[in-house]
Design a protein around this motif. Structure first.
Motif, mmCIF file in Angstrom:
data_model
loop_
_atom_site.group_PDB
_atom_site.id
_atom_site.type_symbol
_atom_site.label_atom_id
_atom_site.label_comp_id
_atom_site.label_asym_id
_atom_site.label_seq_id
_atom_site.Cartn_x
_atom_site.Cartn_y
_atom_site.Cartn_z
ATOM 1 N N LEU A 169 -10.488 53.186 19.990
ATOM 2 C CA LEU A 169 -9.027 53.123 20.011
ATOM 3 C C LEU A 169 -8.538 52.002 20.906
ATOM 4 C CD1 LEU A 169 -6.192 54.175 19.547
ATOM 5 C CD2 LEU A 169 -6.579 55.865 21.314
ATOM 6 N N PHE A 209 -5.217 50.001 22.195
ATOM 7 C CA PHE A 209 -3.760 50.034 22.246
ATOM 8 C C PHE A 209 -3.241 48.718 22.792
ATOM 9 C CE2 PHE A 209 -0.186 52.899 21.885
ATOM 10 C CZ PHE A 209 -0.718 53.892 21.092
ATOM 11 N N ILE A 215 -4.617 48.582 26.988
ATOM 12 C CA ILE A 215 -3.174 48.485 27.249
ATOM 13 C C ILE A 215 -2.932 47.566 28.439
ATOM 14 C CG2 ILE A 215 -1.110 49.715 27.990
ATOM 15 C CD1 ILE A 215 -2.430 52.256 26.801
ATOM 16 N N ARG A 265 4.333 42.630 23.487
ATOM 17 C CA ARG A 265 4.477 43.774 24.389
ATOM 18 C C ARG A 265 3.754 44.995 23.860
ATOM 19 N NH1 ARG A 265 10.157 45.692 26.722
ATOM 20 N NH2 ARG A 265 9.792 47.229 25.116
ATOM 21 N N TRP A 266 3.620 46.006 24.716
ATOM 22 C CA TRP A 266 2.810 47.170 24.339
ATOM 23 C C TRP A 266 3.423 47.948 23.186
ATOM 24 C CZ3 TRP A 266 5.632 51.602 25.722
ATOM 25 C CH2 TRP A 266 6.591 51.429 26.717
ATOM 26 N N ASP A 267 4.738 47.901 23.013
ATOM 27 C CA ASP A 267 5.284 48.675 21.903
ATOM 28 C C ASP A 267 4.831 48.101 20.559
ATOM 29 O OD1 ASP A 267 6.815 46.645 22.886
ATOM 30 O OD2 ASP A 267 8.718 47.452 22.212
ATOM 31 N N GLY A 326 1.616 49.654 19.772
ATOM 32 C CA GLY A 326 1.867 50.995 19.253
ATOM 33 C C GLY A 326 2.273 50.953 17.792
ATOM 34 N N ASN A 327 3.069 49.943 17.425
ATOM 35 C CA ASN A 327 3.463 49.818 16.019
ATOM 36 C C ASN A 327 2.249 49.640 15.113
ATOM 37 O OD1 ASN A 327 6.103 50.007 16.777
ATOM 38 N ND2 ASN A 327 6.538 47.824 16.638
ATOM 39 N N VAL A 344 -0.767 50.654 15.643
ATOM 40 C CA VAL A 344 -1.529 51.899 15.558
ATOM 41 C C VAL A 344 -0.822 52.884 14.638
ATOM 42 C CG1 VAL A 344 -2.499 53.821 16.856
ATOM 43 C CG2 VAL A 344 -2.497 51.564 17.850
ATOM 44 N N ILE A 345 0.503 52.994 14.777
ATOM 45 C CA ILE A 345 1.202 53.991 13.960
ATOM 46 C C ILE A 345 1.137 53.592 12.481
ATOM 47 C CG2 ILE A 345 3.603 53.142 13.925
ATOM 48 C CD1 ILE A 345 2.727 56.713 14.696
ATOM 49 N N VAL A 405 -2.228 54.727 11.265
ATOM 50 C CA VAL A 405 -2.298 56.182 11.153
ATOM 51 C C VAL A 405 -1.442 56.668 9.993
ATOM 52 C CG1 VAL A 405 -1.694 58.335 12.305
ATOM 53 C CG2 VAL A 405 -2.849 56.538 13.567
ATOM 54 N N GLY A 413 11.016 56.507 17.619
ATOM 55 C CA GLY A 413 10.275 57.455 18.452
ATOM 56 C C GLY A 413 10.082 58.781 17.747
ATOM 57 N N PHE A 460 7.407 58.549 15.199
ATOM 58 C CA PHE A 460 6.071 58.664 15.805
ATOM 59 C C PHE A 460 5.707 60.141 15.984
ATOM 60 C CE2 PHE A 460 4.392 54.676 17.923
ATOM 61 C CZ PHE A 460 5.197 53.809 17.208
ATOM 62 N N LEU A 508 0.054 58.416 20.774
ATOM 63 C CA LEU A 508 1.156 58.061 19.876
ATOM 64 C C LEU A 508 2.368 58.944 20.120
ATOM 65 C CD1 LEU A 508 -0.654 57.361 16.501
ATOM 66 C CD2 LEU A 508 0.577 55.738 17.913
ATOM 67 N N PHE A 556 4.079 58.032 23.294
ATOM 68 C CA PHE A 556 4.661 56.725 23.016
ATOM 69 C C PHE A 556 6.028 56.877 22.337
ATOM 70 C CE2 PHE A 556 4.632 52.579 20.951
ATOM 71 C CZ PHE A 556 4.027 51.801 21.906
ATOM 72 N N GLY A 557 6.042 57.721 21.306
ATOM 73 C CA GLY A 557 7.306 58.000 20.625
ATOM 74 C C GLY A 557 8.305 58.644 21.563
ATOM 75 N N LEU A 558 7.819 59.567 22.399
ATOM 76 C CA LEU A 558 8.686 60.224 23.372
ATOM 77 C C LEU A 558 9.316 59.205 24.317
ATOM 78 C CD1 LEU A 558 6.938 63.424 24.725
ATOM 79 C CD2 LEU A 558 9.142 63.239 23.607
ATOM 80 N N PHE A 597 10.025 56.141 23.745
ATOM 81 C CA PHE A 597 11.120 55.490 23.021
ATOM 82 C C PHE A 597 12.365 56.359 23.023
ATOM 83 C CE2 PHE A 597 8.846 52.476 19.833
ATOM 84 C CZ PHE A 597 8.537 51.653 20.884
ATOM 85 N N MET A 598 12.159 57.639 22.677
ATOM 86 C CA MET A 598 13.303 58.529 22.541
ATOM 87 C C MET A 598 14.010 58.721 23.877
ATOM 88 S SD MET A 598 11.588 61.245 19.951
ATOM 89 C CE MET A 598 12.912 62.415 19.857
ATOM 90 N N MET A 644 2.883 50.361 33.929
ATOM 91 C CA MET A 644 1.648 49.592 33.781
ATOM 92 C C MET A 644 0.855 49.519 35.090
ATOM 93 S SD MET A 644 0.853 48.713 30.851
ATOM 94 C CE MET A 644 1.789 49.290 29.449
#
Lengths: 316, 288
Positions: free
Chosen positions: A57, A59, A118, A244-246, A249-250, A252-253, A256, A292, A295, B96, B99-101, B103-104, B223
């Motif tokens: 994995l 990230f 990360i 950036r880290w987001d 995440g995109n 990875v999502i 998935v 979010g 996700f 994941l 991560f979503g949390l 954002f929210m 980080m």
């Protein structure tokens, strides 16, 4: 029995991709969105090489995506106006960075590996953000353009013709995807699958596991930096948000969501994600909440992804 | 020069204390539940904003005491509803989800409290410098460091002297055995998650007194907190504490000599640790 034959499925995918500029606009899309889907799909498929087929994995893939993009942008802006040369530079930068960082992290596993990817990914974000005299800082690199590609007998004007650029992206995409499929079918790819399925057994069989994970990591980052190059070319612009880290995440999502145990899964994931994002961000300012929520819902209710679901249905 | 160096070392210590506070919470959750809580920075922001809202009613001290508990309560609820379902599954999914949390929460705080930076009023006697020579040493900074030190000591007392702490430490080593011995692991993980989030909330209140409030306040802290954990060693709370303070002070000292590298130096430390000692400075062998 699978519902559809594998070859027929492959043929269908390629047919849809080749004809996309003609039907995609008809269903409410636009050509640029199609190009973006291909680019993100390539990045997500590259990530899936590591995630789905090696079982590791990461990230932090946005870092190498962004490095590819910045490399391309800088060559075009400061050095020499040639698209292929710029892409080459971007790919080299991204891959070399990955190859150097690889040995530091391949000994780690699971959550620890994810965390270190990360953290290392953020290094490049900070460089892009802080070193503003070269990278443009927060504003990014703009005021440069992708250049038409000179094929000798004719020029392929990817600058002014959106469709031409789409087909350029598609050609690169096809090359990369073909190469990945070839690698996965080779003994190397089979070894990666063996590591994914049972690392300890693979080790007992005499497979140098760490070295294989490093190789898989570099291959994966190579393709992700190709995607990064195309991303910079797409809008003739790159900024630290690409790195950036987001962004990781995109990727990875997407993998998935489409189904990370299937070859075409990330493509489907990327298409769904980007179309939704495009739709939501044009309707509300709070698109971040929706992303979010997206996700969270995928993780809770849809962890196998679209193709995983289909495969399971057809298996039973 | 000495004053400048001292100034930056103190700055580094304070920042390091924040890193350590964040990282200890992350580490608690990671050790017992195997979840990397990406939303930790979000909980930190909630802590700050709740204190901001409570301030007119309860005053600074009331807000400082109540707000972290409220955040911990939210954390406990989130664990029960969402995160609990992901235990035992591939760490990919919990990553994941949090991560979503994240954002929210970021978008939510922006929606509720606005994108503009908000000031957070601290008592005026705390805001004044302690002496004219050491102008940077305000009462608030000294108070912050003392409070963080007290909380960290309290945390280690809980972990080492109470039954709950004993169970958390045992669960970190072998959760299955702890479960077989009759401890309700679900409750244990729930409380542990709350404890971790409490630390984030507290860091949020303290940070907003120093930096003001923005929806992204946690972003800059998360980080380095990861790096504190990596440097200190996974599975070791003293390691995490040490890692946090170390990178804080190191980046403070670097600021004196080469300001542009103050962020970069913590990544250099991480790389060096991973080369020499992949499990981290105080990490156990073979845990990950």
């Amino acid at each position: 029995m699978p519902i559809i034959d594998k070859r027929a499925a492959n043929l269908l995918v390629w047919l849809l991709l080749v004809t996309a500029p003609y039907w995609f606009v008809g269903v409410g899309g636009y050509v640029e969105l199609g190009s973006r889907i291909l680019i993100y799909a390539l990045a997500a498929m590259a990530l899936n090489f590591l995630l789905g087929y090696t079982g590791v994995l990461s990230f932090g893939h946005a870092a190498y995506f962004g490095l590819g993009g910045y490399g391309t942008a800088m060559v075009l802006k400061f050095l020499y106006p040639s698209t292929p040369l710029a892409m080459l530079a971007g790919i080299v930068v991204g891959t070399v960075a990955a190859a150097i960082i690889g040995p530091l992290i391949v000994r780690l596993r699971g959550v620890y590996f994810a965390m270190c990817t990360i953290a290392f990914g953020q290094v490049f974000y900070f460089i892009a953000f802080q070193w503003s005299s070269v990278t443009g800082g927060d504003d990014g690199l703009s005021a440069w353009q992708r250049q038409p590609i000179n094929l000798g007998f004719t020029t392929f004007d990817i600058l002014h013709d959106n469709k031409a650029f789409y087909y350029f992206v598609l050609a690169v995409f096809a090359l990369c995807v073909g190469a990945m499929a070839f690698l996965l079918r080779s003994p190397f790819g089979r070894t990666l699958l063996a590591i994914r399925e049972n690392e300890r057994r693979a080790r007992f069989l005499g497979i140098p596991v760490d070295r294989h994970i490093w190789m898989s990591w570099v291959v994966s980052c190579f393709f992700v930096s190709v995607a990064g190059c195309l991303y910079a070319l797409l809008s003739d612009f790159i900024d630290p948000r690409a790195i950036r880290w987001d962004q990781s995440g995109n990727f990875v999502i997407m993998a998935v969501l489409g189904g990370m145990r299937s070859f075409w899964g990330p493509l489907i994931g990327a298409a769904i994600f980007l179309v939704l994002q495009d739709y939501i961000s044009s309707h509300t300012e709070n698109w971040m909440s929706f992303v979010g929520l997206f996700f969270v819902l995928i993780v809770l209710f849809f962890p196998r992804g679209v193709l995983g679901l289909i495969q399971r249905k057809s298996a039973s | 020069m000495t004053t400048l160096l001292l100034f930056n070392v103190v700055n580094g210590l304070i920042i390091g204390a924040f890193y350590a506070l964040m990282a200890l919470g992350l580490s608690l959750i990671l050790n017992l539940s195997g979840v990397i809580n990406f939303a930790h920075g979000g909980f930190l922001a909630i802590g700050g904003y709740l204190a901001y809202t409570l301030l007119p009613y309860l005053g600074f001290w009331g807000a400082l005491v109540i707000s972290p508990f409220l955040v911990a309560f939210i954390g406990v609820a989130v664990e029960r509803v969402l995160i609990r379902r992901l235990y035992g599954r591939d760490p990919l999914y919990s990553l994941l989800l949090t991560f979503g949390l994240a954002f929210m929460i970021e978008d939510g705080t922006r929606f509720i409290w606005g994108a503009q930076s908000k000031p957070f009023q601290i008592p005026s006697w705390l805001a004044a410098p302690l002496s004219t020579d050491l102008f940077f040493l305000t009462g608030y900074r000294v108070f912050m460091m003392a409070l963080v030190a007290a909380v960290v000591i309290g945390l280690f007392v809980i972990l080492n002297r109470t039954r709950l702490g004993l169970r958390i430490r045992a669960g970190t080593l072998d959760l299955e055995t702890v479960s077989v011995l009759g401890v309700n692991v679900r409750v244990l993980r729930n409380l542990n998650f709350g404890l971790g989030i409490y630390l984030a909330g507290l860091a949020g209140v303290l940070a907003s007194g120093m930096l003001g409030l923005q929806p992204t306040v946690g972003d800059n802290l998360i980080m380095p907190s990861f790096i504190a954990i990596i440097v200190g060693g996974l599975g070791s709370l003293p390691g995490t504490l040490f890692g946090g303070v170390l990178i804080g002070v190191a980046s403070g000292i670097t600021t004196v000599f080469f300001p542009a590298a103050s962020e970069a130096v913590i990544y250099v430390i991480m790389a060096a640790v991973l080369i020499v000692r992949p499990r981290g400075l105080l990490g156990e062998e073979g845990r990950f």
